[in-house]
Design a protein around this motif. Structure first.
Motif, PDB file in Angstrom:
ATOM      1  N   UNK C  86       4.051  31.837 -35.186  1.00 63.90           N
ATOM      2  CA  UNK C  86       3.837  30.500 -34.614  1.00 63.90           C
ATOM      3  C   UNK C  86       3.002  30.576 -33.340  1.00 63.90           C
ATOM      4  N   UNK C 150      -6.707  16.177 -41.300  1.00 61.85           N
ATOM      5  CA  UNK C 150      -5.429  15.883 -40.653  1.00 61.85           C
ATOM      6  C   UNK C 150      -5.642  15.454 -39.216  1.00 61.85           C
ATOM      7  N   UNK C 152      -2.963  15.185 -37.252  1.00 64.46           N
ATOM      8  CA  UNK C 152      -1.932  15.969 -36.574  1.00 64.46           C
ATOM      9  C   UNK C 152      -2.391  17.424 -36.485  1.00 64.46           C
ATOM     10  N   UNK C 154      -0.967  20.211 -35.613  1.00 62.51           N
ATOM     11  CA  UNK C 154      -0.083  21.233 -36.170  1.00 62.51           C
ATOM     12  C   UNK C 154      -0.208  21.297 -37.699  1.00 62.51           C
ATOM     13  N   UNK C 155      -0.258  20.106 -38.312  1.00 61.36           N
ATOM     14  CA  UNK C 155      -0.395  20.064 -39.773  1.00 61.36           C
ATOM     15  C   UNK C 155      -1.744  20.638 -40.181  1.00 61.36           C
ATOM     16  N   UNK C 158      -1.553  24.507 -39.849  1.00 58.01           N
ATOM     17  CA  UNK C 158      -0.718  25.225 -40.807  1.00 58.01           C
ATOM     18  C   UNK C 158      -1.256  25.103 -42.224  1.00 58.01           C
ATOM     19  N   UNK C 159      -1.728  23.906 -42.603  1.00 60.24           N
ATOM     20  CA  UNK C 159      -2.239  23.775 -43.966  1.00 60.24           C
ATOM     21  C   UNK C 159      -3.475  24.648 -44.152  1.00 60.24           C
TER      22      UNK C 159
END
Lengths: 227, 229, 247
Positions: C86, C150, C152, C154-155, C158-159
């Motif tokens: 992370x 995205x 967002x 964070x999204x 990660x995606x």
């Protein structure tokens, strides 16, 4: 049995919704999360349930005195949890009975008794029918949910509360689109769960008639300095 | 200590649910097939009705169309469950998301890839594919469309939270489809030319196994991220 | 010791401050090497026996293709680190590697096409290497498109990390299958000269250029990452202090 929130901090779009939120819930607690629209009630419930991971702090689940506390991504927490979100989690192509049967073949269980680990039984069909009857859905068991109203679909989801053995309930607006009689039945069910030693966290815009109701006002946790 | 139902039971229940939903919406099964047929009509109209022209194009064309038909059916894969909250329930159930994802992908294949495979000899006839290649075509589509469903599911899971993810889904999935397309149409091409096919079939089958193991993992991870908003 | 360094890498502020001199240093070395390699390769190395002077584009083309491929793995490893630990910086590195890698892949394709004209008589040929480089470009573009879809952060991070990992498993399979496909359709393609041994007089400038490209990649990564850090951390006190200082 205890659920501990430790210094929760949550931001959305660079705006802190709540900071330094600490709370302890133990068996028999019914807690209503309050706050105006956009205060982060749903976010808090999603954080606790483990759907939302973009927070800082800890959510710890303590199942019993002889067990170590575990994180909320842990199997023990998931197994103890019943979560009802904004969306009812009801597939419209399936009937009420089929929806619940599927749900309980994932999450239905009994507690292990005296060393007999084989005792894992799924909620019976009869229990499902009775639970549906208690939410006023008698006679609709086998109707595809697409032909039910929004309120009825929510009742299908709420029927889970009447046959689940999960000790921890997290309910986001459970009273939405539910009529007066339904609200009374739910409140009675909450009392029963409380007496059985469960924990209930919920959000609602209603004034609930439940004795011993605790509230957490999210506005208290806004605009705080982080420690 | 609380015990949940075992994995076998969960997998069975998920299969049952997906099959039931598929069966209730059986009208949708026809859509990719009709699309497939439409495209096959367009090719002679756009190129030439001459069997000399169409026959060499047939293996590749049939495969490209099967790929497009699968692609178009993908964006619904997780959409309903995402919107009605079932996906949250699957994630929080305490059961591995891998199992639910695996069940969804297999049933998706049974609803799109399998009918397409069964119909393909009929359509190959329209493209003047030599009849000795029919068995190879069916075999290649049987294995290949499953690969398409598995890889496509990753794309569907990555874009499910975007309300208009349809085109983006195709964009990110298509480069990943290259090996399936090459091996699949290669099998048919080989059969037309009378070459041995074993190596290609074995490779495609191995690729399918790899996808079966890894794709549900990636899709499950992507679904977790999609729910995390 | 190593772990401490690893943890520090996770802090955008530490990275921003620590790598400021690196950015300058790498820029200078990379530019010098690029100029030296280019003059050496284009001006002084002998002309290729069969292709003549046109083959000199290989000093631009080959390093671009090599580093473009390496960029994908930088991206995939960043994605893995980001998902496992992370780490914010890993996602920033992923994003920057995607952009720079896509540009390098395009450069490789473009110079390849230019090279193709005098050699094969056509700008584009469906040869195995060009085809797989084109697919590589598509993979890069897919990741960039997913990232920008995205809102967002964070999204998006990660995606795209998941997609990069999936792609990195698929890349060897894609390369292999494209090679297969090329042999299957050999009749249609023009034979290219095989892997001939390269003379030292041509190898040295080529190695210089490859080294220069790697250093330039590192330089651009650091520059891009530092800019991205400022963008993402714009609300923090230390970035706002920096802005005040510069005014």
């Amino acid at each position: 049995m205890q659920l501990a929130l430790n210094k929760l901090h949550f931001e959305r779009e660079d705006r802190a919704l709540f900071t330094d939120l600490c709370a302890n819930f133990s068996a028999g607690d019914i807690v209503q999360i309050t706050g105006e629209n956009g205060a982060g009630k749903t976010s808090l419930l999603r954080v606790i349930a483990g759907l939302c991971t973009q927070y800082q702090g800890e959510v710890l689940w303590h199942a019993g005195p002889d067990q170590a506390p575990v994180d909320h991504q842990h199997y023990d927490f998931r197994a103890a949890l019943l979560y009802l979100g904004h969306a009812p989690g009801v597939n419209v192509s399936l009937s009420a009975r089929e929806n619940l049967r599927w749900f309980f073949s994932l999450c239905g269980y009994q507690k292990e008794q005296a060393g007999d680990t084989s005792l894992v039984s799924v909620v019976s069909d009869q229990a499902i029918v009775e639970a549906l009857a208690q939410t006023g859905m008698r006679g609709y068991e086998d109707v595809a949910c697409r032909y039910l109203s929004a309120g009825q679909q929510r009742r299908v989801a709420l029927a889970k509360l009447f046959c689940s053995a999960a000790p921890l309930w997290i309910l986001d607006e459970p009273f939405t689109a539910i009529d007066k009689a339904g609200v009374a039945a739910l409140e009675a069910r909450f009392q029963a769960q409380r007496e059985a030693g469960g924990i209930i966290l919920l959000t609602s815009h209603q004034n609930l008639q439940i004795e011993g109701l605790r509230t957490i006002d999210l506005s208290e946790y806004q605009g705080r300095e982080r420690t | 200590m609380i015990l949940l139902p075992g994995m076998a039971q969960t997998l069975k229940a998920c299969f049952r649910r997906e099959l039931l939903i598929g069966f209730r919406n059986r009208g949708d099964i026809a859509n990719p097939l009709i699309f497939f047929l439409c495209m096959l009509v367009f090719i002679p109209l756009g190129i030439s009705p001459d069997s000399q022209v169409l026959a060499p194009l047939a293996p590749g064309m049939i495969w490209v169309i099967a790929l497009l038909a699968t692609l178009l059916s993908l964006d619904r894969l997780f959409m309903t469950d995402y919107e009605d909250g079932s996906l949250e329930q699957m994630l929080l159930s305490g059961q591995p998301l891998y199992l639910t994802t695996l069940a969804k992908i297999w049933v998706h294949w049974m609803m799109t890839g399998l009918p397409l495979t069964l119909l393909s000899p009929l359509l190959a006839r329209l493209m003047f594919l030599p009849s000795e290649a029919f068995a190879a075509l069916v075999l290649s589509l049987l294995l290949g469309t499953a690969v398409l469903s598995f890889i496509g599911a990753i794309g569907a899971a990555l874009t499910v939270a975007l309300k208009r993810g349809g085109l983006l889904l195709s964009l990110i999935v298509m480069p990943l489809y290259v090996p399936a397309l090459i091996l699949g149409s290669g099998i048919v091409q080989n059969a037309v030319e009378g070459f041995d096919n074993q190596a290609y079939v074995a490779l495609l089958a191995a690729y399918l196994l790899l996808c079966t193991m890894l794709a549900p993992l990636a899709a499950a991870a992507a679904l977790r991220v999609s729910l995390d908003t | 010791m190593a772990w401490q360094w690893f943890h520090r890498m996770g802090s955008p502020r530490w990275f921003y401050e620590k790598f400021a001199p690196w950015e300058k240093g790498l820029a200078i070395i990379a530019v010098i090497l690029l100029v030296v390699g280019a003059i050496w390769g284009l001006g002084f190395s002998p002309a290729e026996r069969l292709q003549g002077n046109s083959a000199r584009i290989l000093y631009i083309h080959v390093p671009a293709a090599i580093v473009a491929m390496a960029g994908y793995y930088v991206m995939a490893i960043s994605g893995a680190v980001g998902l496992i630990w992370r780490m914010k910086m890993a996602f920033i590195s992923l994003k920057c590697a995607a952009h720079i890698g896509a540009v390098l892949t395009f450069l490789a394709l473009f110079t390849g096409a230019l090279w193709g004209k005098p050699t094969w008589g056509t700008y584009w040929e469906w040869d195995a290497r060009m085809t797989s480089t084109l697919v590589l470009l598509l993979l890069y573009l897919g990741i960039i498109a997913l990232q920008s879809a995205y809102s967002n952060q964070e999204a998006a991070d990660k995606t795209s990390a998941i997609l990069a990992l999936v792609g990195s498993i698929n890349i060897p399979i894609i390369y292999l299958s494209v090679k297969f496909w090329n042999t299957l359709h050999q009749g249609a393609t023009i034979k290219i000269t095989g892997e001939s041994s390269i003379d030292a007089s041509m190898a040295y400038p080529l190695i210089t250029m490859i080294l220069a490209y790697y250093l330039a990649f590192a330089w651009l990564m650091i520059a891009h990452m530092r800019a991205e850090i400022l963008q993402r951390e714009r609300k923090t006190v230390w970035v706002q202090d920096l802005v005040k200082e510069s005014e």
